[in-house]
Scaffold this active site. Sequence first.
Site, PDB file in Angstrom:
ATOM      1  N   SER A   1     -11.682 111.166  14.599  1.00 12.97           N
ATOM      2  CA  SER A   1     -11.050 110.829  13.263  1.00 12.97           C
ATOM      3  C   SER A   1      -9.584 110.832  13.502  1.00 12.97           C
ATOM      4  O   SER A   1      -9.098 111.762  14.294  1.00 12.97           O
ATOM      5  CB  SER A   1     -11.251 112.193  12.218  1.00 12.97           C
ATOM      6  OG  SER A   1     -10.349 112.075  11.391  1.00 12.97           O
TER       7      SER A   1
ATOM      8  N   HIS B   1     -13.041 106.917  12.877  1.00 12.31           N
ATOM      9  CA  HIS B   1     -13.335 107.556  11.544  1.00 12.31           C
ATOM     10  C   HIS B   1     -12.062 107.908  10.637  1.00 12.31           C
ATOM     11  O   HIS B   1     -11.097 108.071  11.306  1.00 12.31           O
ATOM     12  CB  HIS B   1     -13.988 108.978  11.968  1.00 12.31           C
ATOM     13  CG  HIS B   1     -14.485 109.556  10.559  1.00 12.31           C
ATOM     14  ND1 HIS B   1     -15.652 109.585   9.993  1.00 12.31           N
ATOM     15  CD2 HIS B   1     -13.782 110.996   9.658  1.00 12.31           C
ATOM     16  CE1 HIS B   1     -15.825 110.478   8.983  1.00 12.31           C
ATOM     17  NE2 HIS B   1     -14.739 111.260   9.151  1.00 12.31           N
TER      18      HIS B   1
ATOM     19  N   ASP C   1     -10.284 109.253   7.279  1.00 17.75           N
ATOM     20  CA  ASP C   1     -10.455 110.245   6.404  1.00 17.75           C
ATOM     21  C   ASP C   1      -9.371 110.094   5.021  1.00 17.75           C
ATOM     22  O   ASP C   1      -8.199 110.198   5.199  1.00 17.75           O
ATOM     23  CB  ASP C   1     -10.168 111.656   7.010  1.00 17.75           C
ATOM     24  CG  ASP C   1     -11.585 112.124   7.729  1.00 17.75           C
ATOM     25  OD1 ASP C   1     -12.220 112.184   7.201  1.00 17.75           O
ATOM     26  OD2 ASP C   1     -11.011 112.475   8.824  1.00 17.75           O
TER      27      ASP C   1
ATOM     28  N   MET D   1      -7.933 110.495   1.574  1.00 15.03           N
ATOM     29  CA  MET D   1      -7.901 111.711   0.537  1.00 15.03           C
ATOM     30  C   MET D   1      -7.177 111.496  -0.542  1.00 15.03           C
ATOM     31  O   MET D   1      -6.102 110.816  -0.470  1.00 15.03           O
ATOM     32  CB  MET D   1      -7.560 112.842   1.199  1.00 15.03           C
ATOM     33  CG  MET D   1      -8.394 113.293   2.498  1.00 15.03           C
ATOM     34  SD  MET D   1      -7.823 114.976   3.130  1.00 15.03           S
ATOM     35  CE  MET D   1      -8.705 114.850   4.678  1.00 15.03           C
TER      36      MET D   1
ATOM     37  N   HIS E   1     -14.538 107.380   5.375  1.00 14.71           N
ATOM     38  CA  HIS E   1     -14.811 108.634   4.784  1.00 14.71           C
ATOM     39  C   HIS E   1     -14.136 108.888   3.456  1.00 14.71           C
ATOM     40  O   HIS E   1     -13.021 109.366   3.533  1.00 14.71           O
ATOM     41  CB  HIS E   1     -15.160 109.990   5.731  1.00 14.71           C
ATOM     42  CG  HIS E   1     -15.276 111.193   5.043  1.00 14.71           C
ATOM     43  ND1 HIS E   1     -15.054 112.367   5.627  1.00 14.71           N
ATOM     44  CD2 HIS E   1     -16.073 111.324   4.035  1.00 14.71           C
ATOM     45  CE1 HIS E   1     -15.649 113.367   4.945  1.00 14.71           C
ATOM     46  NE2 HIS E   1     -16.309 112.789   3.975  1.00 14.71           N
TER      47      HIS E   1
ATOM     48  N   MET F   1     -13.064 110.982   0.517  1.00 12.64           N
ATOM     49  CA  MET F   1     -12.955 111.996  -0.151  1.00 12.64           C
ATOM     50  C   MET F   1     -12.176 111.578  -1.433  1.00 12.64           C
ATOM     51  O   MET F   1     -10.960 112.176  -1.482  1.00 12.64           O
ATOM     52  CB  MET F   1     -12.480 113.145   0.722  1.00 12.64           C
ATOM     53  CG  MET F   1     -13.259 113.661   1.877  1.00 12.64           C
ATOM     54  SD  MET F   1     -12.496 114.172   3.272  1.00 12.64           S
ATOM     55  CE  MET F   1     -11.943 112.985   4.090  1.00 12.64           C
TER      56      MET F   1
ATOM     57  N   MET G   1     -20.943 117.644   6.037  1.00 16.63           N
ATOM     58  CA  MET G   1     -19.566 118.108   6.377  1.00 16.63           C
ATOM     59  C   MET G   1     -19.919 119.757   6.836  1.00 16.63           C
ATOM     60  O   MET G   1     -20.721 120.326   6.318  1.00 16.63           O
ATOM     61  CB  MET G   1     -18.943 118.182   4.998  1.00 16.63           C
ATOM     62  CG  MET G   1     -18.419 117.078   4.462  1.00 16.63           C
ATOM     63  SD  MET G   1     -17.259 115.949   5.524  1.00 16.63           S
ATOM     64  CE  MET G   1     -16.110 117.188   5.921  1.00 16.63           C
TER      65      MET G   1
ATOM     66  N   PHE H   1      -8.822 118.931   5.157  1.00 16.90           N
ATOM     67  CA  PHE H   1      -7.866 119.385   6.134  1.00 16.90           C
ATOM     68  C   PHE H   1      -8.479 119.285   7.521  1.00 16.90           C
ATOM     69  O   PHE H   1      -9.755 119.454   7.762  1.00 16.90           O
ATOM     70  CB  PHE H   1      -7.213 120.531   6.045  1.00 16.90           C
ATOM     71  CG  PHE H   1      -6.697 120.939   4.540  1.00 16.90           C
ATOM     72  CD1 PHE H   1      -5.394 120.235   4.433  1.00 16.90           C
ATOM     73  CD2 PHE H   1      -7.280 121.291   3.677  1.00 16.90           C
ATOM     74  CE1 PHE H   1      -4.635 120.704   3.091  1.00 16.90           C
ATOM     75  CE2 PHE H   1      -6.828 121.619   2.349  1.00 16.90           C
ATOM     76  CZ  PHE H   1      -5.519 121.110   2.292  1.00 16.90           C
TER      77      PHE H   1
ATOM     78  N   GLY I   1      -8.632 120.311  11.616  1.00 21.15           N
ATOM     79  CA  GLY I   1      -8.353 121.855  12.163  1.00 21.15           C
ATOM     80  C   GLY I   1      -8.940 123.050  11.575  1.00 21.15           C
ATOM     81  O   GLY I   1      -8.606 124.015  11.699  1.00 21.15           O
TER      82      GLY I   1
ATOM     83  N   ASP J   1     -19.371 116.548  10.515  1.00 23.12           N
ATOM     84  CA  ASP J   1     -17.815 116.259  10.425  1.00 23.12           C
ATOM     85  C   ASP J   1     -17.218 117.320  10.017  1.00 23.12           C
ATOM     86  O   ASP J   1     -17.435 118.106   8.783  1.00 23.12           O
ATOM     87  CB  ASP J   1     -17.684 115.167   9.462  1.00 23.12           C
ATOM     88  CG  ASP J   1     -16.196 114.798   8.952  1.00 23.12           C
ATOM     89  OD1 ASP J   1     -15.232 115.319   9.768  1.00 23.12           O
ATOM     90  OD2 ASP J   1     -15.872 113.980   8.204  1.00 23.12           O
ATOM     91  N   GLY J   2     -16.076 118.011  10.744  1.00 19.59           N
ATOM     92  CA  GLY J   2     -15.386 119.065  10.388  1.00 19.59           C
ATOM     93  C   GLY J   2     -15.494 120.148  11.624  1.00 19.59           C
ATOM     94  O   GLY J   2     -16.468 120.861  11.728  1.00 19.59           O
ATOM     95  N   GLY J   3     -14.415 120.505  12.070  1.00 23.68           N
ATOM     96  CA  GLY J   3     -14.564 121.567  13.391  1.00 23.68           C
ATOM     97  C   GLY J   3     -15.385 121.427  14.556  1.00 23.68           C
ATOM     98  O   GLY J   3     -15.807 122.442  15.138  1.00 23.68           O
TER      99      GLY J   3
HETATM  100  C1  DX5 Z   1     -12.144 116.881   6.785  1.00 20.92           C
HETATM  101  C2  DX5 Z   1     -12.361 115.488   7.187  1.00 20.92           C
HETATM  102  C3  DX5 Z   1     -12.713 115.597   8.795  1.00 20.92           C
HETATM  103  C4  DX5 Z   1     -11.666 116.174   9.628  1.00 20.92           C
HETATM  104  C5  DX5 Z   1     -11.903 116.444  10.923  1.00 20.92           C
HETATM  105  O1  DX5 Z   1     -11.587 116.867   5.632  1.00 20.92           O
HETATM  106  O2  DX5 Z   1     -13.324 114.656   6.645  1.00 20.92           O
HETATM  107  O3  DX5 Z   1     -13.009 114.154   9.245  1.00 20.92           O
HETATM  108  O4  DX5 Z   1     -10.714 115.197   9.628  1.00 20.92           O
HETATM  109  O5  DX5 Z   1     -10.959 117.181  11.415  1.00 20.92           O
HETATM  110  P1  DX5 Z   1     -11.402 118.345  12.468  1.00 20.92           P
HETATM  111  O6  DX5 Z   1     -12.169 117.671  13.524  1.00 20.92           O
HETATM  112  O7  DX5 Z   1     -10.251 118.765  13.173  1.00 20.92           O
HETATM  113  O8  DX5 Z   1     -12.116 119.458  11.958  1.00 20.92           O
HETATM  114 ZN    ZN Z   2     -14.197 112.897   7.782  1.00 21.16          ZN
END
Ligand code: DX5
Ligand code: ZN
Length: 379
Positions: A147, A172, A174, A176, A205, A207, A276, A282, A284, A314-316
């Site tokens: 991403s 990817h 993101d 928002m 993606h 959001m 998710m 966000f 990180g 997706d996420g962390g």
């Molecule tokens: C979260 C996003 C993720 C995010 C992942 O809102 O959908 O795609 O960028 O970021 P990391 O991999 O740092 O958690």
């Molecule tokens: Zn994402």
Amino acid sequence: MALVVLSVYVDGSSQGNPGLAGIGVVACDEKGQVVATRQRPLPSATNNEAEYQAVLEGLRLARELGASEVIVFSDSELVVRQLQGAYQVRSEGLKGLWREAKALMRQFRRCEIRHIPREQNAQANRLAQQASDLASFRPRAVKIAPSILSADFRRLGEVVRELTEGGADWVHFDVMDGHFVPNISFGLPVIEALRPETSLPFDVHLMIAEPERYVDAFVKAGADIVAVHVEATAHLHRLVARIKELGAKASVALNPATPAEWIRPILPFLDVVLVMTVDPGFAGQKFLPFVLDKVRTVRRWMDEQGLTAELEVDGGVTAANAADCVAAGATVLVSASGIFQSGLPIPDAIEALRQAVKKVTGDGTEKEGEPPSEGCRCG
Ligand code: DX5
Ligand code: ZN
């Protein structure tokens, strides 16, 4: 070695895989430092058999490590009491395992079997859960979808080219809107501007609230896969149909607290399910391990119906948990900070994720010192 404390854990058949179990063993020294770990899938065992197998595995590991004194923790009170001699072993099936354990126990100068509640045994629990996943695991190709949310926005064109050369499978994006999620990132012009820079699929993606108002524009801008949140739209089937009509692949995303059931009826229509593993908004954030149960559930439904959609997390996601995700059934790993904040060059960061995943299809043994270990909480 004076004393090695082993904690042993078995996870039975939680996610609808009756008969499957996983064994996780964590060996610690007197200071609580992890010396070695081991995991083993155990197809078709009853709970008590599996608990005995776990204790046996712990005893064997202690022998291999050259321990002279050992305490083995099991989360099964029955097995603990039987091995302590407080309860009789009545079942014929367990008698052999009991004898085997007793024989092994006699090989130590001192050997104790103690009880530990499952929840106090996080690391062994994690190993056991992964091992249990592996018992029903079928190898599938895994895709890496970096991403760009954590990339240097001043040089996104270069970043996308580096991702292409560095072995990424998808890019990817993101998007928002400051409404569906409490953050604003970027939108159509960025995707449009980057489209000529690579032929990699763009995994967009959304959001955003009311995604139905924007899917046409995102496909036009260059999205190959469009992910909409199940929480953000009232007419999911219509929206999925529209995305496909536009010639893109349809992906539906679920927030961590959204039940898998919300997408069950529409599963056969999807190209991608995006689970998710953080609350979106966000980069990180810390990976939420409880979501892996949802990954397992969706994987089971897809396998039962013979569906070949991708299952994306997706996420962390980092090299430390990528294997857990894949063992649970994920086929696409999204990572922003795991790649762009890893301190590694992009190709190395992608390779690190791939290597982490290989552990799932390897011999099932984690080598000493990896992954980064929490201390033993059993001593
Ligand atoms: C979260 C996003 C993720 C995010 C992942 O809102 O959908 O795609 O960028 O970021 P990391 O991999 O740092 O958690
Ligand atoms: Zn994402």
